[in-house]
Scaffold this motif. Structure first.
Motif, PDB file in Angstrom:
ATOM      1  N   LEU A   1       9.738   3.421   1.494  1.00  0.00           N
ATOM      2  CA  LEU A   1       8.382   2.977   1.143  1.00  0.00           C
ATOM      3  C   LEU A   1       7.420   3.153   2.309  1.00  0.00           C
ATOM      4  O   LEU A   1       6.278   3.613   2.127  1.00  0.00           O
ATOM      5  N   SER A   2       7.860   2.799   3.512  1.00  0.00           N
ATOM      6  CA  SER A   2       6.997   2.958   4.687  1.00  0.00           C
ATOM      7  C   SER A   2       6.654   4.422   4.928  1.00  0.00           C
ATOM      8  O   SER A   2       5.502   4.767   5.208  1.00  0.00           O
ATOM      9  N   LEU A   3       7.648   5.289   4.790  1.00  0.00           N
ATOM     10  CA  LEU A   3       7.404   6.724   4.969  1.00  0.00           C
ATOM     11  C   LEU A   3       6.460   7.264   3.897  1.00  0.00           C
ATOM     12  O   LEU A   3       5.561   8.074   4.193  1.00  0.00           O
ATOM     13  N   VAL A   4       6.625   6.819   2.657  1.00  0.00           N
ATOM     14  CA  VAL A   4       5.739   7.263   1.582  1.00  0.00           C
ATOM     15  C   VAL A   4       4.310   6.821   1.852  1.00  0.00           C
ATOM     16  O   VAL A   4       3.356   7.602   1.691  1.00  0.00           O
TER      17      VAL A   4
ATOM     18  N   ASN B   1       9.350  -9.216  -5.601  1.00  0.00           N
ATOM     19  CA  ASN B   1       9.345  -9.317  -4.132  1.00  0.00           C
ATOM     20  C   ASN B   1       7.910  -9.314  -3.608  1.00  0.00           C
ATOM     21  O   ASN B   1       7.376  -8.268  -3.246  1.00  0.00           O
ATOM     22  N   PRO B   2       7.266 -10.481  -3.544  1.00  0.00           N
ATOM     23  CA  PRO B   2       5.875 -10.530  -3.059  1.00  0.00           C
ATOM     24  C   PRO B   2       5.713 -10.115  -1.598  1.00  0.00           C
ATOM     25  O   PRO B   2       4.587  -9.829  -1.165  1.00  0.00           O
ATOM     26  N   HIS B   3       6.803 -10.107  -0.842  1.00  0.00           N
ATOM     27  CA  HIS B   3       6.722  -9.778   0.589  1.00  0.00           C
ATOM     28  C   HIS B   3       6.990  -8.299   0.874  1.00  0.00           C
ATOM     29  O   HIS B   3       7.176  -7.917   2.024  1.00  0.00           O
ATOM     30  N   VAL B   4       6.996  -7.469  -0.167  1.00  0.00           N
ATOM     31  CA  VAL B   4       7.289  -6.057   0.035  1.00  0.00           C
ATOM     32  C   VAL B   4       6.208  -5.366   0.852  1.00  0.00           C
ATOM     33  O   VAL B   4       6.452  -4.301   1.443  1.00  0.00           O
ATOM     34  N   TYR B   5       5.014  -5.962   0.920  1.00  0.00           N
ATOM     35  CA  TYR B   5       3.923  -5.351   1.695  1.00  0.00           C
ATOM     36  C   TYR B   5       4.283  -5.202   3.166  1.00  0.00           C
ATOM     37  O   TYR B   5       3.717  -4.359   3.878  1.00  0.00           O
TER      38      TYR B   5
ATOM     39  N   SER C   1      -0.478   1.012 -11.941  1.00  0.00           N
ATOM     40  CA  SER C   1      -1.030  -0.056 -11.102  1.00  0.00           C
ATOM     41  C   SER C   1      -0.604  -1.422 -11.626  1.00  0.00           C
ATOM     42  O   SER C   1      -0.170  -2.291 -10.854  1.00  0.00           O
ATOM     43  N   ILE C   2      -0.723  -1.631 -12.941  1.00  0.00           N
ATOM     44  CA  ILE C   2      -0.356  -2.926 -13.535  1.00  0.00           C
ATOM     45  C   ILE C   2       1.134  -3.179 -13.383  1.00  0.00           C
ATOM     46  O   ILE C   2       1.564  -4.285 -13.014  1.00  0.00           O
ATOM     47  N   ILE C   3       1.955  -2.145 -13.654  1.00  0.00           N
ATOM     48  CA  ILE C   3       3.406  -2.303 -13.498  1.00  0.00           C
ATOM     49  C   ILE C   3       3.754  -2.587 -12.040  1.00  0.00           C
ATOM     50  O   ILE C   3       4.623  -3.418 -11.743  1.00  0.00           O
ATOM     51  N   GLY C   4       3.067  -1.916 -11.115  1.00  0.00           N
ATOM     52  CA  GLY C   4       3.314  -2.157  -9.698  1.00  0.00           C
ATOM     53  C   GLY C   4       2.980  -3.573  -9.281  1.00  0.00           C
ATOM     54  O   GLY C   4       3.769  -4.232  -8.587  1.00  0.00           O
ATOM     55  N   VAL C   5       1.832  -4.073  -9.722  1.00  0.00           N
ATOM     56  CA  VAL C   5       1.443  -5.445  -9.387  1.00  0.00           C
ATOM     57  C   VAL C   5       2.426  -6.442  -9.990  1.00  0.00           C
ATOM     58  O   VAL C   5       2.826  -7.423  -9.346  1.00  0.00           O
ATOM     59  N   TYR C   6       2.837  -6.190 -11.235  1.00  0.00           N
ATOM     60  CA  TYR C   6       3.808  -7.083 -11.882  1.00  0.00           C
ATOM     61  C   TYR C   6       5.127  -7.127 -11.105  1.00  0.00           C
ATOM     62  O   TYR C   6       5.679  -8.212 -10.861  1.00  0.00           O
ATOM     63  N   ASN C   7       5.633  -5.965 -10.717  1.00  0.00           N
ATOM     64  CA  ASN C   7       6.903  -5.929  -9.986  1.00  0.00           C
ATOM     65  C   ASN C   7       6.792  -6.594  -8.622  1.00  0.00           C
ATOM     66  O   ASN C   7       7.735  -7.256  -8.170  1.00  0.00           O
ATOM     67  N   ILE C   8       5.652  -6.399  -7.972  1.00  0.00           N
ATOM     68  CA  ILE C   8       5.460  -7.039  -6.660  1.00  0.00           C
ATOM     69  C   ILE C   8       5.489  -8.548  -6.800  1.00  0.00           C
ATOM     70  O   ILE C   8       6.183  -9.258  -6.057  1.00  0.00           O
ATOM     71  N   ILE C   9       4.718  -9.075  -7.756  1.00  0.00           N
ATOM     72  CA  ILE C   9       4.628 -10.525  -7.924  1.00  0.00           C
ATOM     73  C   ILE C   9       5.945 -11.103  -8.429  1.00  0.00           C
ATOM     74  O   ILE C   9       6.406 -12.150  -7.959  1.00  0.00           O
ATOM     75  N   HIS C  10       6.573 -10.422  -9.368  1.00  0.00           N
ATOM     76  CA  HIS C  10       7.766 -10.973 -10.021  1.00  0.00           C
ATOM     77  C   HIS C  10       9.026 -10.830  -9.171  1.00  0.00           C
ATOM     78  O   HIS C  10       9.878 -11.742  -9.174  1.00  0.00           O
TER      79      HIS C  10
ATOM     80  N   TYR D   1       4.174   2.652  -5.808  1.00  0.00           N
ATOM     81  CA  TYR D   1       5.340   2.775  -4.926  1.00  0.00           C
ATOM     82  C   TYR D   1       5.804   1.406  -4.418  1.00  0.00           C
ATOM     83  O   TYR D   1       7.010   1.153  -4.302  1.00  0.00           O
ATOM     84  N   MET D   2       4.864   0.514  -4.128  1.00  0.00           N
ATOM     85  CA  MET D   2       5.255  -0.828  -3.691  1.00  0.00           C
ATOM     86  C   MET D   2       5.977  -1.565  -4.808  1.00  0.00           C
ATOM     87  O   MET D   2       6.952  -2.281  -4.561  1.00  0.00           O
ATOM     88  N   GLY D   3       5.508  -1.401  -6.052  1.00  0.00           N
ATOM     89  CA  GLY D   3       6.168  -2.058  -7.173  1.00  0.00           C
ATOM     90  C   GLY D   3       7.586  -1.559  -7.387  1.00  0.00           C
ATOM     91  O   GLY D   3       8.507  -2.352  -7.642  1.00  0.00           O
TER      92      GLY D   3
END
Length: 724
Positions: free
Chosen positions: A63-66, A241-245, A230-239, A309-311
């Motif tokens: 993810l960091s490389l992407v 791993n919110p700390h993936v950022y 975008s919506i799927i990514g936000v959902y996956n982040i919140i649901h 990608y974050m999601g």
């Protein structure tokens, strides 16, 4: 700074017109890079170079490389720098070449330079700075430098055209591959290829409507796709791993390389695909404008891709029990309830994703025709307001035929993405080299800026290029099935195999070096007959099998021999490559990488209508599931029967599955035959002895290969001439 912008690019359009072009560009320019989330993570992990571990160092590193690759190459390099180097509103590698040739009399092609330099200087009211004289003099004086400059431009052009062949196949294949999560293996296998080919034919058929009409048709699809990911990514982040950022930090790239080392470097060939379509932003410049392309990328495409990608990384970081490494990708992170609608949108977006390189190919071909380095073709202007919007019928149908050919030939995305990655990074390297000359010669900037651009972006792209080159070479050497190579030696690689691979750089997905030895005892017990070892790393799937016969033993027929051979290899894999199960075979003990283990009883397998009696067994099926205590019905596919209670890990399961797949595809027997020939200039006696007497004895001598009862229909003889 943009000294060479043409009149079309200089004319200011109202903001409404720019926003309209930005909207259209979504359907033409950005479909390719927007659909990259379909296959980037899958490609990074698919080669087996890196594994998804419980610590998540690999997925966070990818993810960091992407993130940083997307930020540095498409955003910083192309959007903010390269797009400003247009040639009268046109972009691409030949546009950069034309700019340089007008400043420096280095054009080898008619119309490629020299003649327009005076007009440029008069229009700008300036003369070249004195510090440019030495560089100009070198380029104008040395014909070799001029040829290198032209070859560089032609190389970039060829890679763009090659990308135009590969990208449609990869985009559509990746989208349609989502069916494998909803259909069983047999249905998916027969549906994937016809659906992909039908979509590709429809895509190329639409091209004659023109860029503006295609843009209006495709732009809503890309907008919907960007909103969807975008919506799927936000959902996956919140649901999940919110700390993936936190993985956006470059520190995770360092941890990734530190842990994976060579494997991490190899995986860069898959990570590179996140910037596919970046060159299309520049190549399609003539179809739109600098401002419209910048607005679309910075306001819509870039943020949506980062969220997507974050999601995916957030979902994968909380799941580690994937049945198949190929399932690490986009569709597995989509909630199951909306998977079918997303699949439909993805297929439509993949069709759009091919549009960018197709229109870019049209623009490149037009520039080549204007410089007289391409045969004359019919060019149709499809817009009365934007001069660069064109359609070339002959090129369109040639691209379609080539695209269908590679789709049917490769049949999966792994090898296609390897070739696509190499084409993408090659054209990026060419653009970097030419752009550094434009900064120095055309924009009259200090050489420090030029060298800084060259070394900064060049270093990144060379790293990706080296990985892509290795991945590409790795991707063209495997075909389905088991290749059985007969050899007289019990260690090392026979010369005949090196000769075979050198002339035909492809071999089977499972390779077995078979050595049949006759020993000085009447009989060999069946449990001591097969000795199996491994050659090279596990992922190469290369084995050595030594079969021993006593001088009074009667070999089995070819069908039974094949079953015993495959079963022995399967048992060797299941036992975990133990260095010495029942002792070590003489002659192989000195080769630590090729230790042979005695296989007392091979792993039983069921195939094509055979039935397994009894219930003290479990069956390893093609979908990687183990059914305990059942009587298996008649099956058409190979299934290994495991001992009751046997436990195997995912790596062994995957290797057994690949062996069963290869067995289903068939077994080929490759036999070597060396022909001796006297060197030119040899004496008469030597020529008679070698060319006639030795050849007569060789032709009439019985080889040991007959001990294996090899069927002629499955055999392939490889000849090699040795001059002595």
């Amino acid at each position: 700074m943009d000294a060479e912008s043409g009149g079309a690019a200089r004319r200011k359009r109202p903001w409404s017109a720019e926003l309209l072009l930005a909207y259209q560009s979504l359907g033409v320019v950005y479909g390719d890079v927007a659909t990259a989330p379909l296959y980037v993570f899958k490609s990074a992990f698919a080669g087996g170079d890196i594994e998804h571990s419980a610590g998540n160092e690999e997925i966070y590193g990818v993810l960091s490389l992407v993130f940083w690759t997307l930020t540095l190459i498409p955003l910083l390099k192309y959007v903010f720098l390269v797009l400003r180097a247009d040639d009268h509103g046109e972009g691409g590698t030949f546009a950069l070449y034309s700019l340089i040739c007008r400043r420096v009399r280095a054009g080898l092609l008619p119309g490629g330079g020299g003649g327009g330099e005076l007009a440029v200087q008069q229009r700008e009211g300036a003369t070249p700075a004195p510090r440019l004289s030495s560089v100009r003099a070198a380029l104008e004086r040395h014909r070799v430098l001029q040829r290198l400059l032209l070859l560089l431009a032609l190389l970039g052009t060829c890679m763009v055209i090659g990308d135009g062949v590969l990208t449609p196949a990869v985009s559509v294949f990746s989208a349609v591959s989502g069916l494998e999560l909803s259909l069983d293996n047999e249905q998916h296998e027969y549906i994937l290829l016809p659906v992909t080919c039908a979509i590709l034919v429809g895509l190329f058929t639409l091209q004659h409507y023109g860029t503006h009409r295609v843009g209006f048709i495709f732009a809503p699809i890309v907008c919907l796709w960007l909103l969807c990911i975008s919506i799927i990514g936000v959902y996956n982040i919140i649901h999940w791993n919110p700390h993936v950022y936190r993985a956006l930090s470059p520190y995770y790239m360092y941890k990734f390389i530190q842990k994976t080392q060579t494997g991490g470097w190899m995986s860069l060939g898959g990570i590179l695909l996140c910037v596919t379509g970046s060159e299309a932003m520049f190549a399609d410049l003539g179809h739109f404008s600098q401002s419209s392309i910048k607005i679309a990328f910075t306001s819509a495409v870039y943020p949506a891709l980062i969220l997507a990608y974050m999601g995916q990384a957030a979902y994968i970081s909380r799941h580690h029990n994937f049945e198949n490494i190929n399932h690490i990708g986009f569709y597995v992170s989509v909630p199951e309830k909306i998977r079918w609608p997303v699949l439909v949108i993805a297929i439509l977006a993949a069709i759009v994703g091919s549009q960018a390189v197709i229109t870019g190919t049209f623009s490149i071909i037009k520039q080549c025709c204007s410089l007289n380095c391409f045969p004359r073709v019919k060019i149709v202007h499809t817009s009365s307001t934007v001069h660069g919007q064109i359609y070339i019928p002959e090129i369109n149908w040639i691209l379609m035929i080539l695209c269908l050919a590679v789709t049917i030939g490769f049949r999966d995305t792994k090898h296609l993405t390897n070739a696509q990655g190499l084409a993408i990074i090659t054209v990026m390297l060419v653009t970097t080299c030419l752009m550094s000359l434009v900064i120095f010669l055309c924009w009259n900037k200090n050489i420090v800026y030029s060298l800084g651009f060259l070394f900064f972006f060049g270093a990144i792209e060379v790293l990706y290029f080296s990985a892509s080159l290795v991945k590409f070479r790795e991707g063209i050497v495997r075909v389905r099935g088991i290749g059985l190579i007969h050899t007289e030696i019990m260690s090392g690689i026979p010369a005949i195999f090196s000769h075979f691979v050198t002339n035909l750089p492809a071999f089977h997905q499972v390779l077995v070096f078979l050595c049949i030895k006759s020993v000085h005892v009447p009989h060999i017990r069946p449990e001591e007959r097969f000795w199996v070892g491994r050659i090279g790393p596990k992922q190469y799937r290369i084995y050595r099998v030594v079969v021993r016969y006593g001088y009074r033993d009667v070999p089995k027929d070819d069908i039974e021999f094949e079953k015993d051979l495959v079963g022995s290899i399967a048992e060797f894999i299941r036992c975990g490559d133990s260095d010495d199960q029942n002792g070590s075979l003489d002659g192989a003990a000195d080769y630590s990488l090729e230790r042979l283990s005695s296989i007392s009883k091979g792993l039983t397998f069921q195939e094509e209508g055979s039935e397994i009696n009894g219930s003290d067994s479990s069956i390893l099926s093609p979908d990687n599931e183990i059914y305990q205590n059942v009587i298996a019905p008649k099956a058409k596919r190979v299934r290994f029967v495991l001992p009751k209670g046997a436990q195997i890990d995912n790596e062994v399961r995957s290797e057994l599955q690949e062996l069963s797949d290869a067995r289903e595809a068939g077994m080929s027997f490759i036999m070597g035959r060396a022909h001796m020939k006297a060197k030119s200039g040899s004496g008469l006696v030597k020529r008679i002895t070698i060319n006639f007497i030795y050849e007569f004895l060789r032709r009439n001598s019985r080889g040991s290969v007959t001990a294996a009862n090899i069927p002629h229909a499955s055999s392939l003889e490889v000849g090699m001439v040795c001059q002595v």
